[in-house]
Design an enzyme around this catalytic site. Structure first.
Site, PDB file in Angstrom:
ATOM      1  N   ARG A  32       0.824  -1.221   0.000  1.00 30.78           N
ATOM      2  CA  ARG A  32       0.000   0.000   0.000  1.00 30.78           C
ATOM      3  C   ARG A  32       0.856   1.268   0.000  1.00 30.78           C
ATOM      4  O   ARG A  32       0.464   2.271   0.593  1.00 30.78           O
ATOM      5  CB  ARG A  32      -0.941   0.039   1.209  1.00 30.78           C
ATOM      6  CG  ARG A  32      -2.040  -1.003   1.189  1.00 30.78           C
ATOM      7  CD  ARG A  32      -3.143  -0.593   0.226  1.00 30.78           C
ATOM      8  NE  ARG A  32      -4.253  -1.524   0.264  1.00 30.78           N
ATOM      9  CZ  ARG A  32      -5.349  -1.366   1.020  1.00 30.78           C
ATOM     10  NH1 ARG A  32      -5.480  -0.296   1.773  1.00 30.78           N
ATOM     11  NH2 ARG A  32      -6.293  -2.260   0.988  1.00 30.78           N
ATOM     12  N   ARG A  36      -3.070   6.796   1.244  1.00 30.45           N
ATOM     13  CA  ARG A  36      -3.569   8.001   1.928  1.00 30.45           C
ATOM     14  C   ARG A  36      -2.555   8.726   2.806  1.00 30.45           C
ATOM     15  O   ARG A  36      -2.801   9.854   3.198  1.00 30.45           O
ATOM     16  CB  ARG A  36      -4.797   7.637   2.758  1.00 30.45           C
ATOM     17  CG  ARG A  36      -6.035   7.466   1.905  1.00 30.45           C
ATOM     18  CD  ARG A  36      -7.142   6.796   2.675  1.00 30.45           C
ATOM     19  NE  ARG A  36      -6.744   5.439   3.020  1.00 30.45           N
ATOM     20  CZ  ARG A  36      -7.496   4.583   3.711  1.00 30.45           C
ATOM     21  NH1 ARG A  36      -8.665   4.959   4.164  1.00 30.45           N
ATOM     22  NH2 ARG A  36      -7.068   3.380   3.951  1.00 30.45           N
ATOM     23  N   ARG A  45      -7.362  12.377  -4.623  1.00 32.23           N
ATOM     24  CA  ARG A  45      -8.545  11.771  -4.004  1.00 32.23           C
ATOM     25  C   ARG A  45      -9.691  12.790  -3.889  1.00 32.23           C
ATOM     26  O   ARG A  45     -10.850  12.408  -3.860  1.00 32.23           O
ATOM     27  CB  ARG A  45      -8.127  11.276  -2.623  1.00 32.23           C
ATOM     28  CG  ARG A  45      -9.021  10.229  -2.019  1.00 32.23           C
ATOM     29  CD  ARG A  45      -8.317   9.669  -0.804  1.00 32.23           C
ATOM     30  NE  ARG A  45      -9.127   8.711  -0.068  1.00 32.23           N
ATOM     31  CZ  ARG A  45      -9.805   9.011   1.029  1.00 32.23           C
ATOM     32  NH1 ARG A  45      -9.784  10.242   1.502  1.00 32.23           N
ATOM     33  NH2 ARG A  45     -10.494   8.082   1.658  1.00 32.23           N
ATOM     34  N   ASP A  81      -6.897  -2.454  -7.301  1.00 32.07           N
ATOM     35  CA  ASP A  81      -7.459  -3.080  -6.101  1.00 32.07           C
ATOM     36  C   ASP A  81      -7.758  -4.542  -6.394  1.00 32.07           C
ATOM     37  O   ASP A  81      -8.005  -4.910  -7.542  1.00 32.07           O
ATOM     38  CB  ASP A  81      -8.738  -2.366  -5.646  1.00 32.07           C
ATOM     39  CG  ASP A  81      -9.012  -2.640  -4.171  1.00 32.07           C
ATOM     40  OD1 ASP A  81      -8.481  -1.899  -3.328  1.00 32.07           O
ATOM     41  OD2 ASP A  81      -9.729  -3.612  -3.870  1.00 32.07           O
ATOM     42  N   TYR A 158     -15.226 -11.297   0.467  1.00 36.10           N
ATOM     43  CA  TYR A 158     -15.888 -10.024   0.160  1.00 36.10           C
ATOM     44  C   TYR A 158     -17.153 -10.228  -0.660  1.00 36.10           C
ATOM     45  O   TYR A 158     -18.166  -9.551  -0.452  1.00 36.10           O
ATOM     46  CB  TYR A 158     -14.930  -9.085  -0.596  1.00 36.10           C
ATOM     47  CG  TYR A 158     -13.900  -8.460   0.310  1.00 36.10           C
ATOM     48  CD1 TYR A 158     -14.239  -7.424   1.178  1.00 36.10           C
ATOM     49  CD2 TYR A 158     -12.584  -8.907   0.318  1.00 36.10           C
ATOM     50  CE1 TYR A 158     -13.303  -6.853   2.022  1.00 36.10           C
ATOM     51  CE2 TYR A 158     -11.638  -8.347   1.162  1.00 36.10           C
ATOM     52  CZ  TYR A 158     -12.005  -7.326   2.014  1.00 36.10           C
ATOM     53  OH  TYR A 158     -11.079  -6.770   2.852  1.00 36.10           O
TER      54      TYR A 158
HETATM   55  O1  CP3 Z   1      -0.074  -1.434  -2.503  1.00 38.95           O
HETATM   56  C1  CP3 Z   1      -0.334  -0.515  -3.293  1.00 38.95           C
HETATM   57  O2  CP3 Z   1       0.103   0.622  -3.191  1.00 38.95           O
HETATM   58  C2  CP3 Z   1      -1.163  -0.881  -4.530  1.00 38.95           C
HETATM   59  C3  CP3 Z   1      -2.544  -0.628  -4.422  1.00 38.95           C
HETATM   60  C4  CP3 Z   1      -3.467  -1.531  -3.606  1.00 38.95           C
HETATM   61  C5  CP3 Z   1      -4.695  -1.045  -3.124  1.00 38.95           C
HETATM   62  N1  CP3 Z   1      -5.399  -2.099  -2.619  1.00 38.95           N
HETATM   63  C6  CP3 Z   1      -5.149   0.346  -3.200  1.00 38.95           C
HETATM   64  C7  CP3 Z   1      -6.163   0.823  -2.243  1.00 38.95           C
HETATM   65  C8  CP3 Z   1      -3.406  -2.893  -3.319  1.00 38.95           C
HETATM   66  C9  CP3 Z   1      -2.272  -3.883  -3.562  1.00 38.95           C
HETATM   67  C10 CP3 Z   1      -4.639  -3.238  -2.703  1.00 38.95           C
HETATM   68  C11 CP3 Z   1      -4.984  -4.613  -2.306  1.00 38.95           C
HETATM   69  C12 CP3 Z   1      -6.182  -4.830  -1.489  1.00 38.95           C
HETATM   70  N2  CP3 Z   1      -7.401  -4.227  -1.582  1.00 38.95           N
HETATM   71  C13 CP3 Z   1      -6.276  -5.830  -0.499  1.00 38.95           C
HETATM   72  C14 CP3 Z   1      -5.185  -6.808  -0.144  1.00 38.95           C
HETATM   73  C15 CP3 Z   1      -4.162  -6.204   0.718  1.00 38.95           C
HETATM   74  C16 CP3 Z   1      -4.591  -5.957   2.120  1.00 38.95           C
HETATM   75  O3  CP3 Z   1      -4.601  -4.786   2.514  1.00 38.95           O
HETATM   76  O4  CP3 Z   1      -4.930  -6.935   2.804  1.00 38.95           O
HETATM   77  C17 CP3 Z   1      -7.569  -5.759   0.051  1.00 38.95           C
HETATM   78  C18 CP3 Z   1      -8.114  -6.636   1.156  1.00 38.95           C
HETATM   79  C19 CP3 Z   1      -8.277  -4.746  -0.665  1.00 38.95           C
HETATM   80  C20 CP3 Z   1      -9.694  -4.341  -0.489  1.00 38.95           C
HETATM   81  C21 CP3 Z   1      -9.787  -2.952  -0.031  1.00 38.95           C
HETATM   82  N3  CP3 Z   1      -9.486  -1.852  -0.799  1.00 38.95           N
HETATM   83  C22 CP3 Z   1     -10.231  -2.505   1.237  1.00 38.95           C
HETATM   84  C23 CP3 Z   1     -10.663  -3.402   2.374  1.00 38.95           C
HETATM   85  C24 CP3 Z   1     -10.180  -1.115   1.197  1.00 38.95           C
HETATM   86  C25 CP3 Z   1     -10.664  -0.179   2.261  1.00 38.95           C
HETATM   87  C26 CP3 Z   1      -9.742  -0.068   3.396  1.00 38.95           C
HETATM   88  C27 CP3 Z   1      -8.774   1.039   3.162  1.00 38.95           C
HETATM   89  O5  CP3 Z   1      -7.576   0.820   3.337  1.00 38.95           O
HETATM   90  O6  CP3 Z   1      -9.248   2.120   2.835  1.00 38.95           O
HETATM   91  C28 CP3 Z   1      -9.657  -0.719  -0.050  1.00 38.95           C
HETATM   92  C29 CP3 Z   1      -9.408   0.647  -0.524  1.00 38.95           C
HETATM   93  C30 CP3 Z   1      -8.053   0.980  -1.060  1.00 38.95           C
HETATM   94  N4  CP3 Z   1      -7.338   0.196  -1.909  1.00 38.95           N
HETATM   95  C31 CP3 Z   1      -7.327   2.174  -0.819  1.00 38.95           C
HETATM   96  C32 CP3 Z   1      -6.137   2.088  -1.577  1.00 38.95           C
HETATM   97  C33 CP3 Z   1      -5.056   3.106  -1.707  1.00 38.95           C
HETATM   98  C34 CP3 Z   1      -7.814   3.344   0.004  1.00 38.95           C
HETATM   99  C35 CP3 Z   1      -8.856   4.019  -0.804  1.00 38.95           C
HETATM  100  C36 CP3 Z   1      -8.967   5.492  -0.533  1.00 38.95           C
HETATM  101  O7  CP3 Z   1      -9.683   5.828   0.398  1.00 38.95           O
HETATM  102  O8  CP3 Z   1      -8.341   6.244  -1.273  1.00 38.95           O
END
Ligand code: CP3
Length: 347
Positions: A32, A36, A45, A81, A158
């Protein structure tokens, strides 16, 4: 391998560590790392929704490169994602700020499950492939680009639960009450993941990571039955670049995964000690992890100390420094930099 003509790679430390070749120091990146905690991410964003950012190759490319400019880690991971695959399987996914993902039509009945079919996933997610190809050009060989996908078990969680959860009780209940319908969904997800990752590799991904974020919800026996078969099929059928498998919470499966899955590397969460991980994995597997993401909230001198200590314990070879899960949104950028710089300065 990719059909494109990309600029030559200038920093191959990450790929060398994945292949088990000798390195001067361990490579470093952060799960990640685009997100943010970066002010430049927060700016985009304000203007675009989450899936607009994911679905516009120029935006995904810009966001992928933000942490590379800011922190100079040794690898980039494409901004996207894991929930793009459920979307391509006709599950409606909204990302609600402050809440996370919410599905409009989760799988709740046997018929819902049997209506899932993996068809032309690369075509439906062509924007991801376009983002990867564009990013390879824009990175100009600075660091390798990682593609990724969610593991079938985690996506199933999910798709049935319909939102994030502490225990994914609806998903587990569906699994135990409707094993055949669940097996169908997992089989389609496995096929979708294989096609998706191979398409990412063809588009230019130089390594791929599979996120099984909810593996730790399963007992060792349930993991064998419901998660491992999909993972084995994926590792056997995704070809051309090294694969990293991050099965969060599945410390009990490390031994099996390292000997049987054929992956180049295993990602570790922070509940596993380096000594335990090395003892319970095959010599040929590279380990990646596993700095507690919340330790990035400690004072900088402590971050440096803990990072050095982590490398001392894993060793510098067959090792990729990373966090044990995604970076937390309120981590100061300087603290993330202290982590990356400490690895880069390690001797
Ligand atoms: O790692 C990186 O920089 C690449 C981008 C990436 C994102 N999601 C961007 C994202 C990757 C590799 C993921 C994978 C992902 N997404 C997983 C597996 C990794 C982990 O964290 O266990 C999962 C379970 C998801 C599903 C997901 N996406 C959730 C549960 C959420 C909400 C929680 C959160 O952190 O906000 C997201 C949103 C998300 N995916 C964000 C980002 C940068 C935040 C979104 C925002 O508010 O801008």
């Amino acid at each position: 391998m990719s059909k494109h003509n990309f600029p030559p790679l200038k920093n191959d430390l990450f790929l060398r560590a994945l292949k088990g070749e000798s390195v001067e120091r361990p490579p470093v990146w952060m799960m990640r790392q685009a997100g943010r905690y970066l002010p430049q991410y927060m700016k985009l964003r304000e203007k675009y929704t989450f899936f607009e950012r994911v679905e516009t190759p120029e935006l995904a490319c810009e966001i992928t490169i933000q942490p590379i400019d800011e922190l100079e880690p040794d690898a980039a991971i494409i901004f996207s994602d894991i929930l793009t695959v459920p979307q391509a399987l006709n599950i409606d996914v909204q990302m609600i700020p402050g809440k996370g993902p919410v599905m409009g039509n989760p799988i709740r009945k046997v018929d819902d499950a049997f209506s899932i079919f993996a068809e032309d996933i690369p075509g439906k997610l062509s924007h991801v492939m376009d983002a990867i190809t564009l990013t390879r050009h824009e990175l100009n060989g600075r660091v390798p680009l990682i593609g990724f996908a969610g593991a079938p078990w985690t996506l199933f969680c999910y798709m049935v639960q319909g939102e994030g959860s502490k225990n994914f009780d609806l998903a587990k209940s569906f699994l135990y009450q409707h094993p055949e319908a669940s097996r169908h969904v997992l089989k389609e997800l496995t096929k979708a993941t294989i096609d998706y990752l191979n398409a990412q590799i063809e588009a230019g991904a130089q390594a791929v990571q599979v996120f099984d974020s909810w593996a730790g919800l399963l007992s060792p026996d349930d993991f064998n039955e419901w998660a491992l078969p999909s993972l084995m099929e994926i590792t056997a059928n995704v070809k051309g670049v090294p694969m990293i498998l991050f099965a969060k919470g599945a410390w009990y499966a490390l031994e099996r995964l390292s000997y049987k899955s054929g992956v180049a590397a295993l990602g570790l969460d922070w509940t596993i000690s380096p000594e335990y991980a090395r003892t319970h994995t095959a010599d040929h597997v590279t380990l990646q992890g596993n700095f507690d993401p919340s330790h990035l909230l400690a004072p900088i001198p402590e971050i440096k100390l803990k990072t050095k200590r982590m490398i001392d314990r894993f060793g510098t070879q067959r090792y990729i420094a990373n966090l044990g899960h995604g970076i937390l949104p309120h981590v100061p950028v300087d603290h993330a930099r202290a982590f990356v710089d400490t690895v880069k300065g390690y001797s």
